[in-house]
Design a protein around this motif. Structure first.
Motif, PDB file in Angstrom:
ATOM      1  N   MET A   1     -14.182  -5.728  -1.243  1.00 25.60           N
ATOM      2  CA  MET A   1     -13.911  -4.718  -0.306  1.00 25.60           C
ATOM      3  C   MET A   1     -12.544  -4.458   0.437  1.00 25.60           C
ATOM      4  SD  MET A   1     -16.255  -3.737   3.047  1.00 25.60           S
ATOM      5  CE  MET A   1     -15.786  -2.751   4.086  1.00 25.60           C
ATOM      6  N   LYS A   2     -12.131  -2.956   0.228  1.00 20.88           N
ATOM      7  CA  LYS A   2     -10.752  -2.816   0.532  1.00 20.88           C
ATOM      8  C   LYS A   2     -10.887  -2.781   2.128  1.00 20.88           C
ATOM      9  CE  LYS A   2      -8.608  -1.892  -3.387  1.00 20.88           C
ATOM     10  NZ  LYS A   2      -7.816  -2.881  -3.824  1.00 20.88           N
ATOM     11  N   ALA A   3      -9.520  -3.223   2.596  1.00 25.72           N
ATOM     12  CA  ALA A   3      -9.288  -2.879   4.194  1.00 25.72           C
ATOM     13  C   ALA A   3      -9.292  -1.488   4.523  1.00 25.72           C
ATOM     14  CB  ALA A   3      -7.841  -3.595   4.677  1.00 25.72           C
ATOM     15  N   HIS A   4      -9.708  -1.381   5.812  1.00 28.76           N
ATOM     16  CA  HIS A   4      -9.658   0.223   6.445  1.00 28.76           C
ATOM     17  C   HIS A   4      -8.220   0.489   6.631  1.00 28.76           C
ATOM     18  CE1 HIS A   4     -10.949   3.611   8.491  1.00 28.76           C
ATOM     19  NE2 HIS A   4     -10.020   3.218   9.549  1.00 28.76           N
ATOM     20  N   VAL A   5      -7.684   1.446   5.995  1.00 26.62           N
ATOM     21  CA  VAL A   5      -6.328   2.118   6.054  1.00 26.62           C
ATOM     22  C   VAL A   5      -6.358   3.367   6.824  1.00 26.62           C
ATOM     23  CG1 VAL A   5      -4.447   3.010   4.735  1.00 26.62           C
ATOM     24  CG2 VAL A   5      -5.638   1.153   3.758  1.00 26.62           C
ATOM     25  N   VAL A   6      -5.351   3.298   7.966  1.00 27.10           N
ATOM     26  CA  VAL A   6      -5.121   4.601   8.819  1.00 27.10           C
ATOM     27  C   VAL A   6      -3.559   4.833   8.627  1.00 27.10           C
ATOM     28  CG1 VAL A   6      -4.962   5.193  11.258  1.00 27.10           C
ATOM     29  CG2 VAL A   6      -6.940   3.711  10.713  1.00 27.10           C
TER      30      VAL A   6
END
Length: 88
Positions: A1-6
Motif C-alpha cells: 500500500m502506498k503512503a498517503h501523499v499531500v
C-alpha cells in the motif's frame, strides 16, 4: 500500500506538475491536492506548517519532503521509494 501523499499546489505551477508526474511514475495514483491559490488561509497554514512560501510542498505520510527539487533529489538518492512504500 502506498503512503498517503499531500501536495500544496496552485493552478499554474510547472514544478507541481513535474512533482505529480514523478509521483505517478512511482505508482502514486491518489494525491491529495490543496490549492493554496483558491484559499489564502490554506497558504498561511502551509507556510506555518512547512516554513516555506513556495509550491509545491509535499508530504508523504507524516514526512514533509519539500518541493520538486527535494523530492527529485530523494528519488535520485534511492530514498523516495521507501517513503512511498513503507510496508515493503
Amino acid at each position: 500500500m502506498k503512503a498517503h501523499v499531500v501536495m500544496y499546489t496552485t493552478a499554474v505551477c510547472p514544478y507541481c506538475t513535474m512533482a505529480e508526474r514523478l509521483l505517478k511514475s512511482k505508482g502514486v495514483d491518489d494525491i491529495e491536492k490543496i490549492r493554496v491559490d483558491l484559499d489564502p488561509g490554506m497558504r498561511e497554514a502551509m507556510m506555518k506548517k512547512t516554513g516555506r512560501r513556495t509550491v509545491p510542498q509535499i508530504y508523504i505520510g507524516d514526512t514533509h519532503v519539500g518541493g520538486f527539487d527535494d523530492i527529485s533529489a530523494l528519488d535520485r538518492a534511492g530514498k523516495l521509494d521507501p517513503l512511498l512504500n513503507p510496508l515493503e
